[in-house]
Enzyme design. Sequence first.
Site, PDB file in Angstrom:
ATOM      1  N   ASN A  94       0.828  -1.203   0.000  1.00 19.41           N
ATOM      2  CA  ASN A  94       0.000   0.000   0.000  1.00 19.41           C
ATOM      3  C   ASN A  94       0.876   1.272   0.000  1.00 19.41           C
ATOM      4  O   ASN A  94       2.069   1.194  -0.269  1.00 19.41           O
ATOM      5  CB  ASN A  94      -0.995  -0.002   1.156  1.00 19.41           C
ATOM      6  CG  ASN A  94      -2.349   0.567   0.724  1.00 19.41           C
ATOM      7  OD1 ASN A  94      -2.396   1.582   0.048  1.00 19.41           O
ATOM      8  ND2 ASN A  94      -3.414  -0.099   1.099  1.00 19.41           N
ATOM      9  N   ARG A  95       0.289   2.390   0.339  1.00 18.52           N
ATOM     10  CA  ARG A  95       0.949   3.674   0.063  1.00 18.52           C
ATOM     11  C   ARG A  95       1.615   4.295   1.281  1.00 18.52           C
ATOM     12  O   ARG A  95       1.110   4.189   2.386  1.00 18.52           O
ATOM     13  CB  ARG A  95      -0.084   4.652  -0.506  1.00 18.52           C
ATOM     14  CG  ARG A  95      -0.606   4.150  -1.826  1.00 18.52           C
ATOM     15  CD  ARG A  95      -1.731   4.951  -2.397  1.00 18.52           C
ATOM     16  NE  ARG A  95      -2.002   4.469  -3.747  1.00 18.52           N
ATOM     17  CZ  ARG A  95      -2.763   3.397  -4.014  1.00 18.52           C
ATOM     18  NH1 ARG A  95      -3.382   2.746  -3.045  1.00 18.52           N
ATOM     19  NH2 ARG A  95      -2.928   2.989  -5.261  1.00 18.52           N
TER      20      ARG A  95
ATOM     21  N   HIS B 114       3.388  -0.178  -2.637  1.00 15.27           N
ATOM     22  CA  HIS B 114       3.766  -1.595  -2.650  1.00 15.27           C
ATOM     23  C   HIS B 114       5.280  -1.801  -2.724  1.00 15.27           C
ATOM     24  O   HIS B 114       5.775  -2.648  -3.483  1.00 15.27           O
ATOM     25  CB  HIS B 114       3.095  -2.323  -3.821  1.00 15.27           C
ATOM     26  CG  HIS B 114       1.593  -2.425  -3.723  1.00 15.27           C
ATOM     27  ND1 HIS B 114       0.916  -2.497  -2.526  1.00 15.27           N
ATOM     28  CD2 HIS B 114       0.622  -2.467  -4.688  1.00 15.27           C
ATOM     29  CE1 HIS B 114      -0.395  -2.603  -2.758  1.00 15.27           C
ATOM     30  NE2 HIS B 114      -0.593  -2.576  -4.052  1.00 15.27           N
TER      31      HIS B 114
ATOM     32  N   HIS C  25      -0.997 -10.338  -2.823  1.00 18.27           N
ATOM     33  CA  HIS C  25      -1.869  -9.523  -3.672  1.00 18.27           C
ATOM     34  C   HIS C  25      -2.599 -10.372  -4.726  1.00 18.27           C
ATOM     35  O   HIS C  25      -2.595 -10.036  -5.912  1.00 18.27           O
ATOM     36  CB  HIS C  25      -1.038  -8.430  -4.342  1.00 18.27           C
ATOM     37  CG  HIS C  25      -1.811  -7.224  -4.769  1.00 18.27           C
ATOM     38  ND1 HIS C  25      -2.894  -7.292  -5.596  1.00 18.27           N
ATOM     39  CD2 HIS C  25      -1.662  -5.916  -4.473  1.00 18.27           C
ATOM     40  CE1 HIS C  25      -3.361  -6.076  -5.805  1.00 18.27           C
ATOM     41  NE2 HIS C  25      -2.637  -5.219  -5.125  1.00 18.27           N
TER      42      HIS C  25
ATOM     43  N   TYR D  72      -5.620 -11.676  -6.922  1.00 16.55           N
ATOM     44  CA  TYR D  72      -6.859 -11.106  -7.473  1.00 16.55           C
ATOM     45  C   TYR D  72      -7.808 -12.267  -7.767  1.00 16.55           C
ATOM     46  O   TYR D  72      -7.440 -13.203  -8.486  1.00 16.55           O
ATOM     47  CB  TYR D  72      -6.587 -10.415  -8.808  1.00 16.55           C
ATOM     48  CG  TYR D  72      -5.982  -9.045  -8.762  1.00 16.55           C
ATOM     49  CD1 TYR D  72      -6.781  -7.905  -8.733  1.00 16.55           C
ATOM     50  CD2 TYR D  72      -4.612  -8.875  -8.848  1.00 16.55           C
ATOM     51  CE1 TYR D  72      -6.232  -6.636  -8.757  1.00 16.55           C
ATOM     52  CE2 TYR D  72      -4.048  -7.606  -8.866  1.00 16.55           C
ATOM     53  CZ  TYR D  72      -4.871  -6.494  -8.821  1.00 16.55           C
ATOM     54  OH  TYR D  72      -4.322  -5.250  -8.854  1.00 16.55           O
TER      55      TYR D  72
ATOM     56  N   ASP E 158     -11.252   1.052  -3.494  1.00 20.27           N
ATOM     57  CA  ASP E 158      -9.803   0.889  -3.359  1.00 20.27           C
ATOM     58  C   ASP E 158      -9.469   1.477  -1.986  1.00 20.27           C
ATOM     59  O   ASP E 158      -8.787   2.489  -1.876  1.00 20.27           O
ATOM     60  CB  ASP E 158      -9.084   1.626  -4.492  1.00 20.27           C
ATOM     61  CG  ASP E 158      -7.645   1.168  -4.647  1.00 20.27           C
ATOM     62  OD1 ASP E 158      -7.191   0.361  -3.813  1.00 20.27           O
ATOM     63  OD2 ASP E 158      -6.980   1.623  -5.590  1.00 20.27           O
TER      64      ASP E 158
ATOM     65  N   GLN F 203      -7.270  -4.067   2.554  1.00 19.62           N
ATOM     66  CA  GLN F 203      -7.489  -3.239   1.370  1.00 19.62           C
ATOM     67  C   GLN F 203      -8.395  -4.021   0.435  1.00 19.62           C
ATOM     68  O   GLN F 203      -8.064  -5.135   0.023  1.00 19.62           O
ATOM     69  CB  GLN F 203      -6.150  -2.922   0.666  1.00 19.62           C
ATOM     70  CG  GLN F 203      -6.269  -1.968  -0.518  1.00 19.62           C
ATOM     71  CD  GLN F 203      -6.348  -0.497  -0.118  1.00 19.62           C
ATOM     72  OE1 GLN F 203      -6.162  -0.150   1.060  1.00 19.62           O
ATOM     73  NE2 GLN F 203      -6.616   0.377  -1.069  1.00 19.62           N
TER      74      GLN F 203
ATOM     75  N   GLU G 123      -6.577  -7.550   0.275  1.00 14.49           N
ATOM     76  CA  GLU G 123      -5.195  -7.581   0.765  1.00 14.49           C
ATOM     77  C   GLU G 123      -5.150  -7.270   2.254  1.00 14.49           C
ATOM     78  O   GLU G 123      -5.215  -6.105   2.646  1.00 14.49           O
ATOM     79  CB  GLU G 123      -4.371  -6.526   0.022  1.00 14.49           C
ATOM     80  CG  GLU G 123      -4.543  -6.513  -1.466  1.00 14.49           C
ATOM     81  CD  GLU G 123      -4.288  -5.113  -2.032  1.00 14.49           C
ATOM     82  OE1 GLU G 123      -3.337  -4.437  -1.587  1.00 14.49           O
ATOM     83  OE2 GLU G 123      -5.057  -4.691  -2.888  1.00 14.49           O
TER      84      GLU G 123
HETATM   85  C1  BGC Z   1      -3.951  -0.661  -4.842  1.00 13.84           C
HETATM   86  C2  BGC Z   1      -4.471  -0.120  -6.134  1.00 13.84           C
HETATM   87  C3  BGC Z   1      -3.495  -0.444  -7.214  1.00 13.84           C
HETATM   88  C4  BGC Z   1      -3.338  -1.927  -7.255  1.00 13.84           C
HETATM   89  C5  BGC Z   1      -2.320  -2.334  -8.256  1.00 13.84           C
HETATM   90  C6  BGC Z   1      -3.874  -2.132  -4.997  1.00 13.84           C
HETATM   91  O1  BGC Z   1      -3.404  -2.700  -3.823  1.00 13.84           O
HETATM   92  O2  BGC Z   1      -4.765  -0.322  -3.752  1.00 13.84           O
HETATM   93  O3  BGC Z   1      -4.621   1.274  -6.064  1.00 13.84           O
HETATM   94  O4  BGC Z   1      -3.926   0.026  -8.459  1.00 13.84           O
HETATM   95  O5  BGC Z   1      -2.954  -2.426  -6.012  1.00 13.84           O
HETATM   96  O6  BGC Z   1      -2.558  -3.615  -8.625  1.00 13.84           O
END
Ligand code: BGC
Length: 338
Positions: free
Chosen positions: A74-75, A100, A171, A173, A236, A273, A301
């Site tokens: 994350n950020r 990330h 991560h 999906y 998000d 997340q 996540e």
């Molecule tokens: C983020 C998204 C991002 C993505 C990339 C996620 O964990 O929150 O903003 O675009 O990861 O795959």
Amino acid sequence: MTSPSPFGRQEPRILDLKSDRFRAEFCSYGARLLALYLHNPDGSETNIALGFPRLEDYPAKDSYIGAICGRYANRICQARFELDGRPIALSANEGTNHLHGGVEGFDRRHWESAVLDSRSITFSLTSADGDQGYPGTLKTQVTYRIVDEDRLQCLIIATCDRPTVVNLTNHAYWNLSGDFSQSAAGHLLQIDADEYLPVNDQLIPLPGRSPVDGTAYDFRQEVSISEHLADSGGFDHNFCLTGERGQLRPVARLTDPESGRSLRLSTTEAGLQFYLARHFSPELSSREAHPLHPAAAIALEPQSYPDSPNRPDFPSSWLLPGDVYEHLIEWQFSSGHD
Ligand code: BGC
């Protein structure tokens, strides 16, 4: 003439794990889940974890698919935080922010791999002092293992030799229909969170937490994501999970109403997340050769909160020498209507 491998001289290794209910494929590039084939009641199987057709596709088009994200998932706002009053500058890879783990995050690393036994494999990585700006050497080990027949666990352990911050997650999906050319927004979702973190236009958390009650972020009762989508402007966001950090507890459930397939997510972490993808495009295809719908899949996540190193009001992401960071994630799969 053959083109040079995007992996240089280190070719990724593929490993797999099998239970009576599913089989999963992993790769040493990013310590990544490549696919998860769930056995159907009729004897067929369906891959529910998004992946690309070829390993060579990952370095250029990654999106962190199935990978371990770190050192900080994350950020981190403005790609900086303070250590003992001194600013630490991290690699910025989303505008001026850090996402990330930076430009060369853990998802882009070749991890050492080992088969522990027929039900578990492990990946190890040493991140050097100063890697992407982070202080201290960080040693990380990720173990994927099958528990009972219907669960996959991911145990992430890390140690350091200087005070540093760490926040590691997987991560993956998911699209439980197995059809990545279709939106996953029709899935039903339930999250054990009474609060979530509102964000600014750069997806950095604003001050405070907001109650989910009466908002599009209320997933306390299972609901179709699409029902809340219009009012949310997209998902998000970090959800503040109920229950005690450090305890493995079920926190979310995702269901495909058509097939009846579902997964129950458990974690020892404080946040989740929830990202309904919106960035894929039909120029990309899944390993089944489906052209990707923009919202082809959902990332759930588990992790600490975003930007914790700059937010004393958030769960701590500090790791000190002698301490062990430990995050256990568990996915329990159900193949649906029997
Ligand atoms: C983020 C998204 C991002 C993505 C990339 C996620 O964990 O929150 O903003 O675009 O990861 O795959």
